[in-house]
Structures are given as structure tokens and as C-alpha cells.
Design a protein around this motif. Structure first.
Motif, PDB file in Angstrom:
ATOM      1  N   ILE A 132       0.754  -1.194   0.076  1.00 28.19           N
ATOM      2  CA  ILE A 132      -0.122  -0.070   0.191  1.00 28.19           C
ATOM      3  C   ILE A 132       0.911   1.304   0.252  1.00 28.19           C
ATOM      4  N   ALA A 133       1.986   1.242  -0.242  1.00 23.54           N
ATOM      5  CA  ALA A 133       2.957   2.270  -0.279  1.00 23.54           C
ATOM      6  C   ALA A 133       2.452   3.292  -1.381  1.00 23.54           C
ATOM      7  N   LYS A 134       2.063   3.012  -2.155  1.00 21.10           N
ATOM      8  CA  LYS A 134       1.591   4.087  -3.322  1.00 21.10           C
ATOM      9  C   LYS A 134       0.610   4.649  -2.678  1.00 21.10           C
ATOM     10  N   GLN A 135      -0.630   3.915  -2.070  1.00 23.59           N
ATOM     11  CA  GLN A 135      -1.889   4.500  -1.817  1.00 23.59           C
ATOM     12  C   GLN A 135      -1.628   5.641  -0.444  1.00 23.59           C
ATOM     13  N   ILE A 136      -0.535   5.004   0.512  1.00 25.78           N
ATOM     14  CA  ILE A 136      -0.156   5.846   1.600  1.00 25.78           C
ATOM     15  C   ILE A 136       0.342   7.314   1.356  1.00 25.78           C
ATOM     16  N   ASP A 137       1.314   7.117  -0.001  1.00 27.59           N
ATOM     17  CA  ASP A 137       1.690   8.393  -0.383  1.00 27.59           C
ATOM     18  C   ASP A 137       0.908   9.424  -0.867  1.00 27.59           C
ATOM     19  N   SER A 138      -0.310   8.914  -1.881  1.00 24.80           N
ATOM     20  CA  SER A 138      -1.238   9.574  -2.259  1.00 24.80           C
ATOM     21  C   SER A 138      -2.039  10.250  -0.978  1.00 24.80           C
ATOM     22  N   THR A 206     -13.202  14.968  23.349  1.00 31.86           N
ATOM     23  CA  THR A 206     -12.766  16.240  22.808  1.00 31.86           C
ATOM     24  C   THR A 206     -13.934  17.129  22.693  1.00 31.86           C
ATOM     25  N   ASN A 207     -13.718  18.493  22.865  1.00 30.03           N
ATOM     26  CA  ASN A 207     -14.576  19.655  22.765  1.00 30.03           C
ATOM     27  C   ASN A 207     -14.186  20.883  22.086  1.00 30.03           C
ATOM     28  N   ASP A 208     -14.874  21.815  22.011  1.00 32.10           N
ATOM     29  CA  ASP A 208     -14.459  23.124  21.172  1.00 32.10           C
ATOM     30  C   ASP A 208     -13.186  23.693  21.743  1.00 32.10           C
ATOM     31  N   SER A 209     -13.042  23.452  23.179  1.00 26.49           N
ATOM     32  CA  SER A 209     -11.755  24.183  23.635  1.00 26.49           C
ATOM     33  C   SER A 209     -10.563  23.485  23.377  1.00 26.49           C
ATOM     34  N   GLN A 210     -10.738  22.395  22.778  1.00 28.07           N
ATOM     35  CA  GLN A 210      -9.335  21.610  22.685  1.00 28.07           C
ATOM     36  C   GLN A 210      -8.810  21.772  21.260  1.00 28.07           C
ATOM     37  N   ILE A 211      -9.488  22.757  20.530  1.00 25.70           N
ATOM     38  CA  ILE A 211      -8.873  22.814  19.052  1.00 25.70           C
ATOM     39  C   ILE A 211      -7.811  23.755  19.024  1.00 25.70           C
ATOM     40  N   SER A 212      -6.524  23.590  18.467  1.00 24.20           N
ATOM     41  CA  SER A 212      -5.666  24.155  18.866  1.00 24.20           C
ATOM     42  C   SER A 212      -4.904  24.555  17.420  1.00 24.20           C
ATOM     43  N   PRO A 213      -4.090  25.567  17.337  1.00 22.84           N
ATOM     44  CA  PRO A 213      -3.494  26.084  16.112  1.00 22.84           C
ATOM     45  C   PRO A 213      -2.671  25.089  15.285  1.00 22.84           C
ATOM     46  N   ILE A 214      -2.919  25.207  13.898  1.00 23.82           N
ATOM     47  CA  ILE A 214      -2.020  24.397  13.176  1.00 23.82           C
ATOM     48  C   ILE A 214      -0.506  24.790  13.442  1.00 23.82           C
ATOM     49  N   LEU A 215       0.061  23.513  13.348  1.00 20.49           N
ATOM     50  CA  LEU A 215       1.544  23.385  13.650  1.00 20.49           C
ATOM     51  C   LEU A 215       2.422  23.768  12.637  1.00 20.49           C
ATOM     52  N   ASN A 216       2.118  23.713  11.446  1.00 19.81           N
ATOM     53  CA  ASN A 216       2.914  23.799  10.121  1.00 19.81           C
ATOM     54  C   ASN A 216       2.245  24.294   9.132  1.00 19.81           C
ATOM     55  N   GLU A 217       2.694  24.863   8.203  1.00 18.10           N
ATOM     56  CA  GLU A 217       2.154  25.527   7.003  1.00 18.10           C
ATOM     57  C   GLU A 217       2.063  24.544   6.098  1.00 18.10           C
ATOM     58  N   ALA A 218       1.311  24.884   4.807  1.00 21.65           N
ATOM     59  CA  ALA A 218       1.146  23.777   3.829  1.00 21.65           C
ATOM     60  C   ALA A 218       2.414  22.998   3.423  1.00 21.65           C
ATOM     61  N   SER A 219       2.059  21.635   3.084  1.00 20.19           N
ATOM     62  CA  SER A 219       3.012  20.769   2.501  1.00 20.19           C
ATOM     63  C   SER A 219       3.116  20.919   1.200  1.00 20.19           C
ATOM     64  N   PRO A 220       4.133  20.235   0.459  1.00 20.77           N
ATOM     65  CA  PRO A 220       4.306  20.417  -1.000  1.00 20.77           C
ATOM     66  C   PRO A 220       3.020  19.769  -1.647  1.00 20.77           C
ATOM     67  N   SER A 221       2.621  20.569  -2.649  1.00 19.46           N
ATOM     68  CA  SER A 221       1.222  20.315  -3.316  1.00 19.46           C
ATOM     69  C   SER A 221       1.582  19.250  -4.145  1.00 19.46           C
ATOM     70  N   PHE A 222       0.467  18.340  -4.492  1.00 17.96           N
ATOM     71  CA  PHE A 222       0.427  17.204  -5.374  1.00 17.96           C
ATOM     72  C   PHE A 222      -0.445  17.228  -6.492  1.00 17.96           C
ATOM     73  N   ASN A 223      -0.280  16.411  -7.462  1.00 16.39           N
ATOM     74  CA  ASN A 223      -1.244  16.678  -8.639  1.00 16.39           C
ATOM     75  C   ASN A 223      -2.222  15.612  -8.606  1.00 16.39           C
ATOM     76  N   PRO A 224      -3.510  16.175  -8.320  1.00 15.99           N
ATOM     77  CA  PRO A 224      -4.800  15.570  -8.115  1.00 15.99           C
ATOM     78  C   PRO A 224      -4.969  14.436  -9.721  1.00 15.99           C
ATOM     79  N   ARG A 225      -5.773  13.583  -9.411  1.00 17.09           N
ATOM     80  CA  ARG A 225      -6.315  13.035 -10.580  1.00 17.09           C
ATOM     81  C   ARG A 225      -7.571  13.431 -11.079  1.00 17.09           C
TER      82      ARG A 225
END
Length: 229
Positions: A132-138, A206-225
Motif C-alpha cells: 500500500i506504499a503508493k496509496q499511503i503516499d497519495s 474532545t470539545n471545542d476548547s481543545q481545538i489548537s493552532p495548526i503546527l505547520n504551513e502547507a506541505s508540497p502540493s500534489f497533482n490530483p487525478r
């Protein structure tokens, strides 16, 4: 002396009007996404022909069911389920832009259901020792558009209600399931601030108070099918 006293009084007055807690950035603040990131997420997701509030939408879901039925393996069904889950988020975004919030919330439930199916198929594929390596990467790269949509929805305050919280939790569980196979992606796609149990298998409640900031910015984009389901 009177001048110093007057200055101190002025400082205290200003402090009372603008408390530090209101000025400081809260740890629970949600990252805002730009229009460019939304456009990128829309482009990376398969096109939609009909929305759930349209009469012919049942043809889309029927075609999806038939297509999935003929997928020959669990790994291919997992990839298909992930593609469709992204499509559900895109539909939800479009419904919200059309102010059809009731249908948008219902569609988030469909997103959760499809993402859970994806996780089950991944587990099944691993149990059958499928490659499942290909699927996991996608899937790993596809999480970026999911994250963008979910952050956008979170920025709408209580518009999406409990359905959105369930969606964020399902996303977090899916990310951690993939992280078992491809370690390191949880840091890229963490939305929830959660405390895992010792075995790391379950989320605490989990409740609303547990929503935290995103830790990192966008990852490299990929080409969708460019597939229309």
C-alpha cells in the motif's frame, strides 16, 4: 509627585481597558486560510457535477457505490474512499458558500463516514499484506486539502456545530492511522490538541476548547487525478 501619581493612574486605567489576555495571542486561536489556499484545495479535489441539495445528486452517489464495488482490492478501495471523502469536503464548502448550512452539516457526516471506511480498508489491506506504499503516499499528500477545508470551516465559529467537531476528530484519527505506516505526518496535519492514551490507540473525549493552532504551513502540493466520480 503628583505628576508621577497621575501617570500611574493613567497606566492602570489603560490596563483595565485593554487587558493583556485580550492582546496576547491565544493558544486556542484557529489559523486563518487565505483565498489562495482554498483555491488550491478546490483544484486538488476531484470535480463535482451536482451538490447534495440537487435532485440528480443520487446519480453521483449511485455511481460511487457501483465504482467502489468493483474495486478489486482493499488498498484500491481505501484510495477511492479517500478521494471521495475529499469530494465531500469540497461539496460542503460549496454548500456553505450557497448558504445551505443544513445540507452542509449533513455532508460533514458523510465525510466522517467515508473517512472511517478508508481507515478500515487500510487496516484490511495491511492484514492481507498488500503493498500500500503508493496509496499511503497519495493519501498523505491529500491530507493537505482536507486540513485547509477544515480550518476554513473552524473559522466560521459555530456555523457547522457538532458535525464539524466530529469531522475534525475523524481527520485526526485518519492522520494517526496513516502515521503508523508513514511516521511523521501527524506533525504536519495536527488540528486537534489531544492527549492520547498510553497505547496511543484512542482519542480522549474532545470539545471545542481543545481545538489548537495548526503546527505547520502547507506541505508540497500534489497533482490530483482528474477523475469525475
Amino acid at each position: 509627585m503628583q505628576l508621577i501619581s497621575a501617570c500611574l493612574s493613567f497606566i492602570l486605567l489603560v490596563s483595565s481597558l485593554f487587558p493583556v489576555s485580550a492582546i496576547a495571542q491565544s493558544n486556542g486561536e484557529i489559523e486563518k486560510v487565505s483565498g489562495g489556499r482554498i483555491d488550491e484545495a478546490l483544484a486538488q479535489t476531484v470535480p463535482t457535477r451536482f451538490l447534495p441539495n440537487q435532485h440528480l445528486y443520487f446519480l453521483i452517489t449511485l455511481k460511487e457505490s457501483v465504482t467502489r464495488f468493483f474495486k478489486p482490492s482493499a488498498r484500491e478501495r481505501a484510495e477511492f474512499d479517500f478521494i471521495i471523502s475529499g469530494k465531500r469536503l469540497k461539496e460542503t464548502y460549496m454548500l456553505s458558500k450557497n448558504n445551505n448550512l443544513n445540507e452542509a452539516r449533513k455532508n460533514l457526516n458523510r465525510y466522517v463516514s467515508r473517512l472511517n471506511k478508508m481507515r478500515k480498508q487500510i487496516e484490511k489491506a495491511r492484514a492481507q499484506n498488500q503493498d500500500i506504499a503508493k496509496q499511503i503516499d497519495s493519501i498523505s499528500e491529500g491530507f493537505e486539502s482536507h486540513k485547509t477545508f477544515l480550518i476554513y470551516f473552524l473559522g466560521k465559529n459555530d456555523t457547522f456545530g457538532q458535525e464539524l467537531i466530529d469531522s475534525v476528530e475523524a481527520f485526526d484519527e485518519a492522520v494517526r492511522a496513516i502515521d503508523i505506516i508513514k511516521p511523521g505526518i501527524t506533525n504536519r496535519f495536527q488540528i486537534l490538541s489531544v492527549s492520547e492514551k498510553d497505547d496511543g490507540s484512542n482519542l480522549n473525549q474532545t470539545n471545542d476548547s481543545q481545538i489548537s493552532p495548526i503546527l505547520n504551513e502547507a506541505s508540497p502540493s500534489f497533482n490530483p487525478r482528474r477523475i469525475i466520480y
